[in-house]
Design an enzyme around this catalytic site. Structure first.
Site: not given
Ligand code: GLV
Length: 329
Positions: A158-159, A239, A268, A287, A289
């Site tokens: 999707r992304i 990730r 992280e 982190h 996004a």
């Molecule tokens: C963020 O990193 C997510 O997996 O929603």
């Protein structure tokens, strides 16, 4: 009066998620800024029917064994690598996640990272803040072109697909690598399939959009980084452990690649004295996004929807381990 199910929520989340859960359940909420320690988590799940957790909570076999009453685990994130899905399935516990609602925000942010690294925006900001801007410099802070460059997308889900759509607006030539070939997207978006090594060798930008699995752990290590162009830029909004951080430090300091922009790191959070934080050709952000107001509100609402469905004994609308429903009784 029927007793309301007990739910543990591991951090304060937007009201769009908390309110419906509060209405139907007895909520215990971890109010601190940092995640609950494992010992607290183990204690809290012991008498819970449902768990609403975040990607910072390691939900392993031990947690599930402690949660003898657990009927559902709902994570407010799309990635679920912090949860032992196999253990959950074996125990008949469905795991919810939040796909789809964060796709566009994450793709926007990936492009922001790509552009920031290509055009050296953080370095420019630092330059001005340090009082170094004395004139227009014909050769100062030169970056690389985005328009017309070749973008390699690792993981066309999707992304990755949403990133490809944006890249088309910049006339980029788009390569992708994914274990599943996508002729539909090749036709629709003009993306070209490439084996990973080929993609790495040909791309000006390599953007990672694969889940973290045993197969993708340190997928981008020394060999992969050495295959990339010395002018190439690596973007990771997937990730952290998909990239070997030690190899990346060497790649950036020894010029195997030009720059990197990371929304995620290993570990992280990354310690502030880690070399990736201070290298001028590396951008690290915490982190974020999916961090827009409306996206986080939608993620919280979706996490609540999954949780409540699980507590009612219904199939989760967004389930990360659908095989749980197929397992023999
Ligand atoms: C963020 O990193 C997510 O997996 O929603």
């Amino acid at each position: 009066m029927t007793t309301r199910p007990v739910v543990y929520v591991t951090r304060r989340i937007p009201e769009t998620g908390l309110a419906p859960v509060r209405e139907a359940c007895q909520v215990r909420l971890w109010e601190e800024e940092l995640p609950p320690p494992k010992s607290v988590l183990l204690q809290e799940v012991a008498d819970c029917d449902g768990l609403l957790c975040l990607l910072t909570d390691p939900i392993d076999e031990e947690v599930m064994a402690a949660g003898t009453r657990l009927r559902v685990i709902s994570q407010m994130a799309v990635g679920v690598d912090n949860i032992d899905l196999r253990a959950a399935t074996a125990r008949g516990i469905p795991v919810g996640h939040t796909p789809g609602v964060l796709t566009e925000a994450t793709a926007d942010f990936t492009f922001a990272l790509l552009m920031a690294a290509a055009r050296r925006i953080p370095e420019g900001v630092d330059y001005v803040r340090a009082g170094k801007w004395r004139t227009w410099e014909p050769m100062g802070l030169l970056g690389v072109d985005v328009w017309g460059a070749t973008l390699g997308i690792v993981g066309l889900g999707r992304i990755g697909t949403a990133v490809a759509r944006r890249a088309r607006g910049f006339a980029m030539h788009i390569l992708y690598y994914d274990p599943t070939r996508r002729p539909d997207l090749e036709a629709e978006l003009g993306v070209e399939y490439a084996e990973l090594d080929d993609l790495l060798a040909r791309s000006d930008f390599v953007s990672l959009h694969c889940p973290l699995t045993p197969e993708t752990h340190h997928l981008i290590g020394e060999a992969a980084l050495r295959r990339m162009k010395p002018t190439a830029i690596l973007i990771n909004a997937a990730r952290g452990p998909v990239v070997d951080p030690d190899a990346l430090v060497r790649a950036l300091s020894e010029g195997w690649i030009r720059a990197a922009a990371l929304d995620v790191t290993e570990p992280e959070p990354i310690p502030p004295d880690h070399p990736l934080v201070s290298l001028p050709n590396c951008i690290v952000v915490p982190h974020i996004a999916s961090a827009t107001v409306s996206t986080r509100e939608r993620m919280a609402a979706m996490a609540a929807e999954n949780l409540l469905a699980g507590l009612r004994g219904e199939r989760l609308p967004y389930c990360a381990n659908p095989e749980v429903y197929a397992r023999p009784l």
